[in-house]
Design an enzyme around this catalytic site. Structure first.
Site, PDB file in Angstrom:
ATOM      1  N   GLU A 123      -3.913  -3.846  -2.444  1.00 40.37           N
ATOM      2  CA  GLU A 123      -2.767  -2.965  -2.637  1.00 40.37           C
ATOM      3  C   GLU A 123      -1.899  -3.377  -3.822  1.00 40.37           C
ATOM      4  O   GLU A 123      -1.531  -2.540  -4.647  1.00 40.37           O
ATOM      5  CB  GLU A 123      -1.911  -2.946  -1.352  1.00 40.37           C
ATOM      6  CG  GLU A 123      -2.534  -2.183  -0.193  1.00 40.37           C
ATOM      7  CD  GLU A 123      -2.475  -0.679  -0.402  1.00 40.37           C
ATOM      8  OE1 GLU A 123      -1.768  -0.225  -1.332  1.00 40.37           O
ATOM      9  OE2 GLU A 123      -3.134   0.048   0.345  1.00 40.37           O
ATOM     10  N   SER A 124      -1.526  -4.634  -3.919  1.00 43.67           N
ATOM     11  CA  SER A 124      -0.520  -5.044  -4.904  1.00 43.67           C
ATOM     12  C   SER A 124      -0.809  -6.382  -5.542  1.00 43.67           C
ATOM     13  O   SER A 124       0.064  -6.894  -6.267  1.00 43.67           O
ATOM     14  CB  SER A 124       0.846  -5.114  -4.221  1.00 43.67           C
ATOM     15  OG  SER A 124       0.821  -6.125  -3.217  1.00 43.67           O
TER      16      SER A 124
END
Length: 669
Positions: A123-124
């Site tokens: 995700e990040s």
């Protein structure tokens, strides 16, 4: 009795084993640590893996893998990408050491697969400050709507989507809900990325088409198609790092941070100083803060590195009741500029703009809550209700523009100012006029108006001027068109009149030519009279000469012939022109012929004839006629006056020619 003895021995052995295990892992796990509530926390996992703890967090994560593996070409492609970019995966793995222990603890507590602890890599890259193009924020990448759905606060002072503890709680709640909905972790992960509604519709389409409903069989966007393979590739690297030529960083199997309670507002810089850490390290563990101050009513706990938490508590206790925060909230009583707000709060304009994120050329609206420097006497902390309800709004600064407008007929300064919404006294001051002054039409008046209003009025005035100019041009064109029509009609009427009465124009032309000829004749007559006076005597002396008599007759005959020719020509012109002859061409031809006649008969053209004409006056003409009537008498008179002709001159002829006279004439020559 024997049974009780055996059971006692077993209990002693178990206790001895526990003590031994704790001593063996003391180096890797660390001492027993207490949380903010004073509860004892053990670095050893009390999970389903038994009494022995893993050596580091990677081993602990591997032991919790329970999701089915995915093996396809997309997984191979993602593995190759990570292998080709070792620096990227090293940064991700190194950044996770602050948060991995907490995430794994929560997964084990919920009995969820530890593969989900690797999801922030996808995700990040385990960056809690990450923000996507879709405005998803935090290491779990919550969009604003989903964050609000899972009680993640988002306001001026903090954004819980970036908070490590609260965002992890919300993400695991969401994943559990999706797994309950679909009964498959791959589908749950697809729904986490794509949305549960989209995944459910894809499943329904496959069911209607008679196809399977697994993750690999669904039709989905490319990003979601690669989502689970990315997680599988990272899982394979963590499980067999040597296979992918990757070295996993050492992440100890114990908490990285501790939670510390606070009851008073405190500056971020002050908190970092009390904890004896850098501001960047403090923000890395408390990324949800939007301001350089922690509001205790909104964030009652802060995260500090495990070894820094005790130092913070000790240093905080030494400060006592001294001020910890240098900022507070202040509500703007009216709409004002930033400079005015700075003057009232004792701050600089740059400070207010920076901490409140006020854009350039903006004013602060009435009721806006600004963060301003806290006075020394102010000891009240910001309440939760005030902090959560506070807002700030802006209005464009009024930038005045100097323009010049035109007054209308009958305007006064008061009516002009009222029409443009400006105080009449201001207009009077700008133009050095009295407030009750009258204005002339088209008089220029200076105004200082807001930029937008000034631009609108100038555009309106230009449009009106352009319309007036266009109307004037159209009127001028219409006038010219009407004049042209009148001229064309007049020419057509004149042409019709000429066709109906061609003699009318010729008569007018003849009159005009006659007037000109009369003027010329009068001038010639005056000159001729003067000359006649001088030559009258000589004419009388020569009137008896046969030659003069004959010359007079010739002149008279020539005059009659010329007059007859002119009369015939005029008679021909009076007649109707030929069918194919243009009246204008006939008029021009007649004028040219008259001009030739005048030149032919002009005295200047033939001086000899003029002399004869001057000599041959009316008495001479009568005597010439008498001589013709009496030829004998004429000859006798002529013979009596005959003189010898001068040399080179022709002798005078007799009135009646004969052979003898001709012979004498030849001899005389």
């Amino acid at each position: 009795m024997f049974f009780r003895y055996v059971m006692s021995l077993c209990a002693i052995a178990v206790l001895a084993g526990c003590a031994t295990g704790g001593g063996q892992n003391a180096g890797s796990v660390g001492i027993r640590m207490s949380d903010v509530d004073g509860n004892v926390f053990s670095g050893k996992s009390s999970s389903r893996f038994g009494l022995s703890s893993p050596n580091d967090m990677w081993e602990r994560v591997q032991r919790g893998f329970s999701m089915p593996d995915l093996d396809n070409a997309v997984v191979r492609d993602r593995e190759a990408w990570y292998t080709r970019n070792p620096n990227s995966i090293s940064r991700m793995l190194g950044r996770s050491d602050k948060y991995l222990f907490h995430v794994v603890e929560e997964l084990e507590r919920r009995n969820m697969p530890t593969e989900l602890a690797l999801l922030p890599f996808v995700e990040s890259a385990f960056n809690p400050q990450a923000v996507s193009s879709a405005k998803a924020a935090g290491m779990w990448q919550f969009i604003p709507s989903t964050g609000k759905q899972y009680e993640l606060a988002q306001n001026r002072f903090l954004d819980d989507r970036r908070d490590v503890l609260r965002s992890t709680r919300a993400a695991l709640d969401y994943l559990q809900r999706l797994y309950t909905m679909f009964g498959d972790w791959h589908l749950a992960l697809a729904a986490y990325n794509w949305g549960e509604g989209n995944v459910q519709r894809a499943i329904n389409r496959n069911i209607a088409a008679g196809r399977g409903t697994s993750y690999e069989e669904l039709t989905m966007p490319q990003e979601t198609r690669q989502y689970v393979p990315k997680l599988q590739a990272i899982k394979n690297i963590i499980r067999n790092p040597a296979t992918f030529n990757t070295a996993l960083p050492n992440v100890a199997n114990h908490p990285y941070f501790d939670q510390v309670k606070i009851s008073r507002d405190i500056d971020v810089a002050m908190a970092a100083r009390l904890a004896e850490i850098s501001v960047d390290d403090f923000k890395a563990l408390n990324p949800s803060l939007n301001k350089p101050m922690v509001i205790a009513s909104l964030t009652p706990r802060i995260l500090l590195p495990w070894e820094a938490a005790p130092r913070f508590r000790e240093n905080l206790a030494r400060l006592g009741n001294n001020r910890l925060a240098s900022w507070t909230l202040w509500t703007a009583p009216t709409t004002m500029t930033v400079a005015q707000a700075a003057e009232q709060t004792g701050a600089t304009e740059d400070q207010l703009r920076e901490i409140n994120r006020i854009p350039p050329r903006m004013m602060v609206r009435a009721g806006s809550a600004l963060m301003v420097p806290r006075p020394d006497w102010h000891n009240t902390e910001i309440s939760s209700a005030v902090a959560r309800s506070s807002s700030i709004s802006f209005a464009p600064e009024v930038v005045l523009r100097r323009i010049t407008l035109k007054a209308q007929d009958g305007d006064t300064l008061a009516s002009f100012a009222s029409r443009h919404g400006v105080p009449v006294q201001d207009v009077a001051n700008w133009n050095n006029l009295s407030a009750n002054a009258s204005l002339a039409e088209e008089q220029s008046v200076v105004l200082n108006l807001p930029q937008q209003q000034a631009t609108r009025l100038l555009n309106q005035q230009r449009a009106e001027e352009a319309l007036a100019a266009r109307t004037q041009r159209l009127a001028e064109r219409q006038r010219q068109r009407e004049e042209s029509i009148v001229r064309v009609s007049a020419r057509k009427a004149a042409s019709r009149n000429r066709d109906n009465d061609p003699d009318q124009e010729e008569t007018a032309d003849r009159k005009s030519a006659g007037n000109k000829r009369n003027a010329v004749a009068q001038t010639k007559s005056a000159r001729n009279e003067e000359r006649s006076g001088r030559s009258a005597k000589a004419a009388r002396e020569e009137e008896g000469s046969p030659r003069n008599a004959r010359s007079a007759r010739d002149d008279e005959r020539n005059a009659r012939n010329a007059k007859a020719a002119r009369d015939e020509e005029r008679s021909n012109r009076r007649g109707k022109p030929a069918q194919d002859e243009d009246p204008r061409a006939a008029k021009g031809k007649a004028a040219r012929e008259d001009s030739r006649d005048k030149r032919r008969n002009a005295p200047e053209d033939k001086p000899e004839r003029n002399n004869r004409n001057q000599a041959a006056d009316k008495p001479a003409s009568r005597r010439a006629k008498d001589a013709e009537a009496a030829p004998g008498r004429g000859r006798t008179a002529a013979a009596g006056k005959e003189e010898k002709p001068a040399k080179g001159k022709e002798p005078p002829k007799t009135a009646k020619g004969s052979k003898d006279s001709k012979d004498k004439a030849r001899k005389g020559k």
